[in-house]
Design an enzyme around this catalytic site. Structure first.
Site, PDB file in Angstrom:
ATOM      1  N   SER A 130       0.828  -1.197   0.000  1.00  0.00           N
ATOM      2  CA  SER A 130       0.000   0.000   0.000  1.00  0.00           C
ATOM      3  C   SER A 130       0.865   1.250   0.000  1.00  0.00           C
ATOM      4  O   SER A 130       1.987   1.251   0.524  1.00  0.00           O
ATOM      5  CB  SER A 130      -0.863  -0.016   1.265  1.00  0.00           C
ATOM      6  OG  SER A 130      -1.397   1.254   1.519  1.00  0.00           O
ATOM      7  N   TYR A 154      -1.574  -1.295  10.990  1.00  0.00           N
ATOM      8  CA  TYR A 154      -1.914  -1.794   9.643  1.00  0.00           C
ATOM      9  C   TYR A 154      -0.746  -1.558   8.683  1.00  0.00           C
ATOM     10  O   TYR A 154      -0.267  -2.472   8.003  1.00  0.00           O
ATOM     11  CB  TYR A 154      -3.181  -1.104   9.111  1.00  0.00           C
ATOM     12  CG  TYR A 154      -3.361  -1.271   7.615  1.00  0.00           C
ATOM     13  CD1 TYR A 154      -3.689  -2.510   7.083  1.00  0.00           C
ATOM     14  CD2 TYR A 154      -3.164  -0.191   6.734  1.00  0.00           C
ATOM     15  CE1 TYR A 154      -3.833  -2.675   5.710  1.00  0.00           C
ATOM     16  CE2 TYR A 154      -3.300  -0.354   5.372  1.00  0.00           C
ATOM     17  CZ  TYR A 154      -3.643  -1.597   4.852  1.00  0.00           C
ATOM     18  OH  TYR A 154      -3.764  -1.760   3.495  1.00  0.00           O
ATOM     19  N   LYS A 158       2.156  -4.103   6.503  1.00  0.00           N
ATOM     20  CA  LYS A 158       2.561  -4.043   5.079  1.00  0.00           C
ATOM     21  C   LYS A 158       4.078  -3.947   4.981  1.00  0.00           C
ATOM     22  O   LYS A 158       4.702  -4.642   4.167  1.00  0.00           O
ATOM     23  CB  LYS A 158       1.908  -2.848   4.380  1.00  0.00           C
ATOM     24  CG  LYS A 158       0.407  -2.935   4.263  1.00  0.00           C
ATOM     25  CD  LYS A 158      -0.014  -4.079   3.365  1.00  0.00           C
ATOM     26  CE  LYS A 158      -1.521  -4.233   3.239  1.00  0.00           C
ATOM     27  NZ  LYS A 158      -1.930  -5.544   2.735  1.00  0.00           N
TER      28      LYS A 158
HETATM   29  P1  NAD Z   1     -11.237  -6.431   1.453  1.00  0.00           P
HETATM   30  O1  NAD Z   1     -11.399  -6.428   2.923  1.00  0.00           O
HETATM   31  O2  NAD Z   1     -12.416  -6.131   0.610  1.00  0.00           O
HETATM   32  O3  NAD Z   1     -10.637  -7.844   0.984  1.00  0.00           O
HETATM   33  C1  NAD Z   1      -9.765  -8.614   1.782  1.00  0.00           C
HETATM   34  C2  NAD Z   1     -10.338 -10.016   1.852  1.00  0.00           C
HETATM   35  O4  NAD Z   1      -9.478 -10.826   2.650  1.00  0.00           O
HETATM   36  C3  NAD Z   1     -11.717 -10.058   2.491  1.00  0.00           C
HETATM   37  O5  NAD Z   1     -12.602 -10.735   1.611  1.00  0.00           O
HETATM   38  C4  NAD Z   1     -11.509 -10.838   3.788  1.00  0.00           C
HETATM   39  O6  NAD Z   1     -12.633 -11.604   4.130  1.00  0.00           O
HETATM   40  C5  NAD Z   1     -10.289 -11.669   3.445  1.00  0.00           C
HETATM   41  N1  NAD Z   1      -9.464 -12.072   4.594  1.00  0.00           N
HETATM   42  C6  NAD Z   1      -8.941 -11.277   5.572  1.00  0.00           C
HETATM   43  N2  NAD Z   1      -8.201 -12.008   6.415  1.00  0.00           N
HETATM   44  C7  NAD Z   1      -8.255 -13.304   5.963  1.00  0.00           C
HETATM   45  C8  NAD Z   1      -7.681 -14.520   6.415  1.00  0.00           C
HETATM   46  N3  NAD Z   1      -6.917 -14.576   7.503  1.00  0.00           N
HETATM   47  N4  NAD Z   1      -7.938 -15.640   5.717  1.00  0.00           N
HETATM   48  C9  NAD Z   1      -8.702 -15.610   4.606  1.00  0.00           C
HETATM   49  N5  NAD Z   1      -9.274 -14.484   4.131  1.00  0.00           N
HETATM   50  C10 NAD Z   1      -9.042 -13.343   4.810  1.00  0.00           C
HETATM   51  O7  NAD Z   1     -10.022  -5.455   1.116  1.00  0.00           O
HETATM   52  P2  NAD Z   1      -9.535  -4.879  -0.291  1.00  0.00           P
HETATM   53  O8  NAD Z   1      -9.833  -3.417  -0.325  1.00  0.00           O
HETATM   54  O9  NAD Z   1      -9.994  -5.743  -1.403  1.00  0.00           O
HETATM   55  O10 NAD Z   1      -7.965  -5.011  -0.077  1.00  0.00           O
HETATM   56  C11 NAD Z   1      -7.234  -6.146  -0.541  1.00  0.00           C
HETATM   57  C12 NAD Z   1      -5.780  -5.994  -0.134  1.00  0.00           C
HETATM   58  O11 NAD Z   1      -5.267  -4.777  -0.667  1.00  0.00           O
HETATM   59  C13 NAD Z   1      -5.577  -5.912   1.383  1.00  0.00           C
HETATM   60  O12 NAD Z   1      -4.404  -6.610   1.717  1.00  0.00           O
HETATM   61  C14 NAD Z   1      -5.403  -4.433   1.632  1.00  0.00           C
HETATM   62  O13 NAD Z   1      -4.616  -4.181   2.769  1.00  0.00           O
HETATM   63  C15 NAD Z   1      -4.696  -3.993   0.354  1.00  0.00           C
HETATM   64  N6  NAD Z   1      -4.897  -2.560   0.061  1.00  0.00           N
HETATM   65  C16 NAD Z   1      -6.160  -2.061   0.025  1.00  0.00           C
HETATM   66  C17 NAD Z   1      -6.354  -0.702  -0.218  1.00  0.00           C
HETATM   67  C18 NAD Z   1      -7.749  -0.105  -0.220  1.00  0.00           C
HETATM   68  O14 NAD Z   1      -7.867   1.113  -0.024  1.00  0.00           O
HETATM   69  N7  NAD Z   1      -8.797  -0.865  -0.464  1.00  0.00           N
HETATM   70  C19 NAD Z   1      -5.245   0.141  -0.420  1.00  0.00           C
HETATM   71  C20 NAD Z   1      -3.971  -0.425  -0.401  1.00  0.00           C
HETATM   72  C21 NAD Z   1      -3.811  -1.793  -0.147  1.00  0.00           C
END
Ligand code: NAD
Ligand code: UDP
Length: 350
Positions: A130, A154, A158
């Site tokens: 991120s 958080y 990362k």
């Molecule tokens: P999201 O919460 O919609 O998706 C993450 C998924 O991981 C969820 O479906 C959740 O149920 C699943 N999950 C969490 N812990 C788990 C575990 N231990 N075992 C199995 N499944 C698990 O989030 P997103 O926005 O799709 O983000 C996806 C990735 O991208 C994350 O790692 C997040 O940190 C990263 N990210 C997101 C953003 C943002 O703004 N959305 C920005 C930068 C990075």
């Protein structure tokens, strides 16, 4: 048909569903593991539908990444060419309140995954990092070489996972890992059939704006209007989630090149947009007025963050196609068709 199989952890989530759809349409066989902590299986069913005939190449396992036996079973039953690792908890405020939950889920999940991958000889990974790892950058645009820092647990997960990946690649050079630093993903698939459906009060700007527009919340609180920016509000690099999904296919192709080791790429548009500019674009797209309440700065927030996009352009041959008007149009299309996300009564059965 690309005869390759990819495991997508967290594939039922916001970015995961869009990426899985792209992978299917590009011809990859795709297996999703998700514990559905922050997502719904309806999203997976909708991806299957959207993918048409390619939907048959999608399979889903409801399991936690930290459940080594479950993960082992999946790797025993399928030989993966690569893994895309999205699964993780991502709410900054919650991570400050519950750091152990975040360290346990995000770090144990990543370590278990890497161990099981190694045991099965699958050593190609794309990891969702991120822009938060740039902290409050001293200048913009942020290049991949900038110093890294974390303002909360958080962000620290990362940073630590990035370091783990670098160490793994140094120790065993047959690993190939791409760290993708996402900027601010917004928008939804243009069909309006899949999109972001956060549980509880949204932390991020656009899901909050969306919930104000559909009447679920009375007003948007703007965190600070005294920054040194065009209108005093914070500036970020918003990127259409479909562009982000496309960037993952580009990263997978890059993994096929020899000896890449551990590489990092920004996925952003290279453009900064203020909170008020974003709200105006959403009002335009939706025809809805978004009432605003101006409040103080949110602790830990940076003033201006946007990406240098040169490295991704040069080495992944990838560039974002969409601007904020398309992001807001598609976000509104999703929001207006699914005002209660995947929980909409009229939608939940399909
Ligand atoms: P999201 O919460 O919609 O998706 C993450 C998924 O991981 C969820 O479906 C959740 O149920 C699943 N999950 C969490 N812990 C788990 C575990 N231990 N075992 C199995 N499944 C698990 O989030 P997103 O926005 O799709 O983000 C996806 C990735 O991208 C994350 O790692 C997040 O940190 C990263 N990210 C997101 C953003 C943002 O703004 N959305 C920005 C930068 C990075
Ligand atoms: N923001 C805001 N009100 C909100 C949520 C966010 O004013 O309810 C602002 C925030 O201060 C930042 C921008 O919107 O300037 C983007 O915030 P978000 O949490 O979406 O992304 P991040 O700060 O993690 O990049």
């Amino acid at each position: 048909m690309i005869n390759k199989t990819v495991l997508v952890t967290g594939g039922a989530g916001y970015i995961g569903t869009h990426t899985v759809l792209h992978l299917l349409l590009a011809g990859f066989k795709t297996v999703v593991i998700d514990n559905l902590h922050n997502s719904s299986q309806i999203a997976i069913l909708r991806v299957k539908k959207l993918a048409g005939d390619f939907g048959n190449n999608l399979s889903f396992h409801k399991a936690d990444l930290r459940d080594r036996d479950a993960l082992e079973q999946i790797f025993v039953s399928t030989k993966f060419d690569a893994v895309i690792h999205f699964a993780g908890l991502k709410a900054v405020g919650e991570s400050v309140q519950k750091p152990l939950l975040y360290y346990n889920n995000n770090l144990s999940g990543a370590i278990t995954l890497l161990e099981v991958m190694a045991a099965h000889g699958c050593k190609k990974l794309v990891f969702s990092s991120s822009a938060t790892v740039y902290g409050w950058p001293k200048e913009v645009p942020c290049t991949e070489e900038f110093p890294l820092s974390a303002a909360n647990p958080y962000g620290r997960t990362k940073l630590i996972i990035e370091e783990i990946c670098r160490d793994v690649c140094s120790a065993e050079p047959d690993w190939k890992i791409i760290l993708l630093r996402f900027f601010n993903p917004v928008g939804a698939h243009p069909s309006g059939y899949i999109g972001e459906d956060p549980q509880g009060i949204p932390n991020n700007l656009m899901p909050f704006v969306q919930q104000v527009a559909v009447g679920r919340r009375p007003a948007l609180t703007v965190f600070g209007n005294d920054y040194n920016t065009i209108d005093g509000t914070g500036v970020r690099d918003y990127i259409h989630v479909v562009d982000l999904a496309d960037g993952h296919v580009a990263a997978l192709l890059k993994l096929d090149e020899s000896n890449i080791g551990c590489e990092v790429y920004n996925l952003g548009t290279g453009k900064g947009t203020s909170v008020l500019e974003m709200v105006r674009a959403f009002e335009q797209a939706s025809g809805k007025k978004i009432p605003l309440v101006i409040a103080g700065r949110r602790p830990g927030d940076a003033e201006i963050v946007y990406a240098s996009i040169e490295k991704a352009g040069r080495e992944l041959k990838w560039k974002a196609k969409y601007g904020i008007d398309e992001m807001c149009r598609d976000q509104w299309n999703w929001a207006s068709k699914n005002p209660h996300g995947y929980g909409s009564q009229e939608d939940s059965t399909d």
